[in-house]
Design an enzyme around this catalytic site. Structure first.
Site, short mmCIF file in Angstrom:
data_model
loop_
_atom_site.label_atom_id
_atom_site.label_comp_id
_atom_site.label_asym_id
_atom_site.label_seq_id
_atom_site.Cartn_x
_atom_site.Cartn_y
_atom_site.Cartn_z
N TYR A 10 -5.89 5.99 -5.57
CA TYR A 10 -4.76 6.66 -5.73
C TYR A 10 -4.92 8.06 -6.05
O TYR A 10 -3.90 8.77 -5.58
CB TYR A 10 -3.95 6.04 -6.85
CG TYR A 10 -3.23 4.70 -6.74
CD1 TYR A 10 -1.98 4.41 -6.26
CD2 TYR A 10 -4.09 3.30 -6.67
CE1 TYR A 10 -1.40 3.34 -5.82
CE2 TYR A 10 -3.59 2.32 -6.45
CZ TYR A 10 -2.23 2.16 -5.92
OH TYR A 10 -1.67 0.92 -5.59
N ASP B 270 -0.54 -2.79 2.33
CA ASP B 270 -0.79 -1.84 1.19
C ASP B 270 -1.75 -0.67 1.48
O ASP B 270 -1.66 -0.19 2.65
CB ASP B 270 -1.59 -2.57 -0.09
CG ASP B 270 -1.34 -1.78 -1.32
OD1 ASP B 270 -0.18 -1.88 -1.91
OD2 ASP B 270 -2.40 -1.57 -1.50
N HIS C 92 4.38 -9.14 -0.90
CA HIS C 92 3.32 -8.02 -0.68
C HIS C 92 1.90 -8.71 -0.49
O HIS C 92 1.20 -8.08 -0.02
CB HIS C 92 3.13 -7.20 -1.99
CG HIS C 92 2.42 -6.06 -2.05
ND1 HIS C 92 2.76 -4.84 -1.11
CD2 HIS C 92 1.27 -5.56 -2.38
CE1 HIS C 92 1.90 -4.15 -1.25
NE2 HIS C 92 0.97 -4.53 -1.92
#
Length: 332
Positions: free
Chosen positions: A252, A126, A304
C-alpha cells in the site's frame, strides 16, 4: 481462536502446496516463491494468477486442479503459475523501497519467461487485478489477454449516461473508500506502525485479516457461511508463520492510488464484477481503459474472494473468459 490453537492442522495445507509444486527463484535480487502446475493437455496455455491483500496463494489452491486438468474436455486448460507477491508468504521481504506494482509486473514477465512461457494469460483481483492490468498495458507482446475481477477506470469520468445500477456501483465504491478504508490509509501511510502488531500478536493479525473476510464476502453474517474456517486459517497462518504482516502491508505504501491514469490495455480482456466486491466499475468507464473487452460478466453472487466463495463459478468464469480471449486471437 481456540480452534486455531487446538483444532487447525497447518500440515494439511502444507501438503497441498507440496502436491501442487512449490518453487523459488531470484528476480532483481529478490527471492520469489511460486506454485507451478503444468497441464498434461498439449493445447494448454500458460496462465499466471496473482493474489491480493489480505489474500495469498491460499486463494487459488482449490481451483488449480480444475484449471490444469478440466473435467470438460471442451474447456481450455492451463499451465498455472501462482506467485507470492514480494513481502507475502514465502517470497522475500524487500529491504528497500521500489517494489511497487509496476516492478512486480515486470518481475512476473521475467518469471514466466524463465519457465519457458514467453506469451501467457493473466488473472488477478485486488492488487492482483492492478498488477494484471499493468502486465497487459506494459507488456502486450507477452500477454495474450487478461481476466480480472477488478477494473479501474481512468480518473475524471462522469456518471452521465450510466444506468441506475451503474450509478449505484459508483456510489457504493465512493462510500467504501470514504468510510470503510481506514485500513488502506493506515497501510499506505504508516505500514510499519500497524506492522509491529501484525507480527507480534496472532490475535491482532487474525482480527485485522478476518475483519476483511467478514465484510467483503457475499454473506449475511459470517464469512464461514461460504469459506471454511480452515481455508481462512490457511491464509492467516501463512502470514503468521512467515512474519509477513508488516512486509505485506507495504504494498500500500509503494502503490496505493499509483496506477498510471494514462495506461491503456489493448489486449483482449474478460472482466467480472462480483456484486459484493468492494470496488465495482461501470462498463462504460472500464472501456475507457480496457479497449478490447471481449467478455463482461456480472454474476448474481460473490464478493471480494470469489475463488474461495464461489469456486465452481470462478473456474467456469475463467475458462469461458479466457476462451473468449483466445477466440479473439483466432479470429484475427
Amino acid at each position: 481462536m481456540n480452534y486455531w490453537r487446538t483444532g487447525y492442522d497447518w500440515r494439511l495445507f502444507e501438503t497441498r502446496l507440496n502436491e501442487i509444486g512449490q518453487f523459488r527463484t531470484t528476480i532483481d535480487g529478490l527471492g520469489i516463491h511460486f506454485l507451478h502446475r503444468r497441464s498434461t493437455r498439449a493445447d494448454a496455455t500458460p496462465l499466471i494468477l496473482t493474489h491480493g491483500w489480505p489474500g495469498s496463494i491460499a486463494e487459488f489452491i482449490d481451483v488449480i486442479a480444475e484449471l490444469t486438468e478440466p473435467k470438460d474436455a471442451g474447456a481450455p486448460a492451463f499451465h498455472v503459475v501462482v506467485p507470492s507477491l514480494p513481502g507475502f508468504g514465502y517470497s522475500d521481504k524487500p529491504t528497500s523501497t521500489g517494489w511497487g506494482t509496476e516492478k512486480i509486473a515486470a518481475a512476473w514477465v521475467k518469471l514466466m519467461e524463465r519457465l519457458g512461457y514467453r506469451r501467457f494469460l493473466a488473472h488477478g483481483g485486488d492488487w492482483g487485478g492492478v498488477i494484471t492490468t499493468i502486465l497487459a498495458g506494459r507488456f502486450p507482446t507477452h500477454v495474450l489477454g487478461i481476466h480480472s475481477a477488478l477494473a479501474q477506470a481512468p480518473p475524471g469520468l462522469t456518471t452521465d449516461g450510466l444506468t441506475p445500477i451503474e450509478r449505484r456501483w459508483t456510489e457504493e465504491t465512493r462510500d467504501f473508500w470514504r468510510l470503510r478504508a481506514a485500513y488502506a490509509k493506515q497501510q499506505a501511510t504508516r505500514p510499519q506502525t500497524i506492522g509491529y502488531s501484525l507480527v507480534d500478536s496472532p490475535v491482532g493479525l487474525l482480527a485485522w485479516i478476518l475483519d476483511k473476510f467478514a465484510e467483503w464476502t457475499d454473506t449475511d453474517d459470517s464469512p464461514f457461511e461460504l469459506i471454511s474456517r480452515d481455508r481462512i486459517l490457511d491464509d492467516v497462518t501463512l502470514y503468521w508463520l512467515t512474519r509477513s504482516g508488516a512486509s505485506a502491508a507495504r504494498i500500500y505504501y509503494e502503490s496505493h492510488d499509483s496506477l498510471d491514469p494514462d495506461l491503456r490495455v489493448d489486449v483482449p480482456s474478460a472482466i467480472t464484477m462480483y456484486p459484493r466486491d468492494i470496488e465495482k466499475c461501470p462498463l462504460p468507464w472500464a472501456r475507457e481503459r480496457y479497449r478490447q473487452i471481449v467478455r463482461w460478466t456480472t454474476p448474481e453472487t460473490g464478493g471480494h474472494f470469489p475463488s474461495l466463495e464461489v469456486p465452481e463459478f470462478f473456474v467456469k468464469d475463467l475458462q469461458e473468459g479466457f476462451a473468449a480471449v483466445l477466440d479473439s486471437h483466432t479470429a484475427e
